[in-house]
Design an enzyme around this catalytic site. Structure first.
Site, PDB file in Angstrom:
ATOM      1  N   LYS A  81     -26.623  62.154  16.662  1.00  0.00           N
ATOM      2  CA  LYS A  81     -25.511  62.039  15.706  1.00  0.00           C
ATOM      3  C   LYS A  81     -24.191  61.618  16.354  1.00  0.00           C
ATOM      4  CE  LYS A  81     -26.898  65.874  12.850  1.00  0.00           C
ATOM      5  NZ  LYS A  81     -26.402  66.954  11.993  1.00  0.00           N
ATOM      6  N   GLY A 142     -19.443  78.131  14.893  1.00  0.00           N
ATOM      7  CA  GLY A 142     -20.136  76.914  15.318  1.00  0.00           C
ATOM      8  C   GLY A 142     -19.135  75.812  15.573  1.00  0.00           C
ATOM      9  N   GLY A 144     -20.651  72.457  16.569  1.00  0.00           N
ATOM     10  CA  GLY A 144     -21.480  71.265  16.749  1.00  0.00           C
ATOM     11  C   GLY A 144     -21.244  70.290  15.603  1.00  0.00           C
ATOM     12  N   ALA A 146     -22.757  69.852  12.703  1.00  0.00           N
ATOM     13  CA  ALA A 146     -22.743  70.415  11.340  1.00  0.00           C
ATOM     14  C   ALA A 146     -21.442  71.168  11.085  1.00  0.00           C
ATOM     15  CB  ALA A 146     -23.943  71.333  11.138  1.00  0.00           C
ATOM     16  N   GLY A 254     -29.380  77.633   3.304  1.00  0.00           N
ATOM     17  CA  GLY A 254     -29.201  76.335   3.957  1.00  0.00           C
ATOM     18  C   GLY A 254     -29.789  75.177   3.176  1.00  0.00           C
TER      19      GLY A 254
END
Ligand SMILES: NC(=O)c1ccc[n+]([C@@H]2O[C@H](COP(=O)([O-])OP(=O)(O)OC[C@H]3O[C@@H](n4cnc5c(N)ncnc54)[C@H](OP(=O)(O)O)[C@@H]3O)[C@@H](O)[C@H]2O)c1
Length: 271
Positions: A81, A142, A144, A146, A254
């Site tokens: 990504k 988080g 990253g 996402a 999710g």
């Protein structure tokens, strides 16, 4: 009924448009059946196939996509990504802000256009479950691909306060600085594992996919009235969601993010 007349069989001909899911490995990817179902439901002659490409081969592979005239585009996922950004001819402002693209479209002239739909998919998934975002305070763990995408999409959707937490603190410091630059009115703070005092608590890490993973935050501090949301799709009920449910929080799965992304991705890929 003969196999050639079965309407459920996708017939691949010389006219079929090819779509891919670019990943390494590809065994775990979830999107192709959904995208292929959407293509069928929309009456489009297109098929999505796995494209398992190692990071060292990404550049040469992407160059070959420019000359592949039967190819319309791909979903891009782990670990490509971030790397795909510099290989595209054009990227959307969202993908640039996040520093990652998760879809790639090939234009008829061979140019490759990257975009980032993770965050908007997540926010639309919340909206679909009547979970309000505008004016709310959010704790996000988080940093990253996402989590970055979700942070920008939440800021765009009008949250007022965002607390960021992550194992590698430098990454959330970078994210916080980018968010403050783009959304000066947003109250952004660097937090700890303590999620107290927020309306919405989100796990944007990979923690929870494996049974031996530690919890991504201190679940003993979750409070009734919070909504606790996951990016992880498997298991559907992660240990974090289990703890949230036991505390009396509302939980958000999710898969809602993926469901919404599939429609967005299908549109982007021209289906
Ligand atoms: N539902 C959907 O539609 C959807 C869409 C996209 C992604 N996802 C899921 O979202 C998750 C994250 O994906 P991603 O692309 O953002 O991954 P990524 O870029 O690799 O980021 C991983 C994140 O998890 C953290 N992490 C990993 N192992 C850790 C550990 N042992 N202890 C503490 N923190 C740890 C990392 O912390 P550090 O920064 O410290 O390394 C980082 O914040 C994946 O499970 C993915 O499947 C779901």
């Amino acid at each position: 009924m003969s196999i050639i007349e079965d309407p459920k069989i996708v017939e691949i001909t010389g006219r079929t448009r090819v779509l891919g899911i670019l990943a390494h490995p590809t065994e775990h990817v979830k999107a192709p059946p959904g995208i292929n179902r959407i293509a069928m439901m929309r009456g489009r002659d297109a098929v999505m196939v796995p494209l398992n490409v190692a990071p060292a081969d990404l550049e040469s592979f992407v160059a070959s996509l420019r000359v592949l005239k039967s190819f319309d585009g791909a979903i891009v996922t782990v670990p490509h990504k971030q790397a795909i950004i510099r290989l595209c001819d054009e990227v959307s402002p969202q993908a640039l802000a996040v520093g990652a693209a998760n879809v790639l479209r090939r234009k008829p002239d061979g140019r490759l256009i990257g975009d980032q739909l993770d965050g908007i998919g997540f926010v639309e998934g919340l909206g679909d479950q009547d979970i309000a975002v505008s004016g709310r305070s959010v704790y996000l763990v988080g940093a990253g691909g996402a989590a970055n995408a979700i942070a920008f999409a939440l800021a765009e959707a009008g949250i007022t306060r965002l607390t960021l937490a992550n194992r590698t603190v430098e990454k959330i410091e970078t994210l916080a600085a980018k968010l403050k630059g783009a959304y000066p009115a947003l109250d952004v703070a660097i937090g700890t594992a303590d999620p107290r005092g927020h309306d919405l608590v989100i796990n944007g890490t990979t923690l929870g996919m494996n049974a031996t993973d530690p919890l991504p935050l201190d679940a003993s501090l979750l409070e009734q009235g919070m909504t606790v949301a996951e990016v992880i799709m498997e298991p559907e009920i992660t240990p974090l969601l289990q703890a949230a449910r036991e505390t009396g929080c509302r939980i958000h799965l999710g898969r809602h993010m993926l469901d919404h992304q599939l429609q967005l991705m299908a549109n982007f890929l021209g289906l």
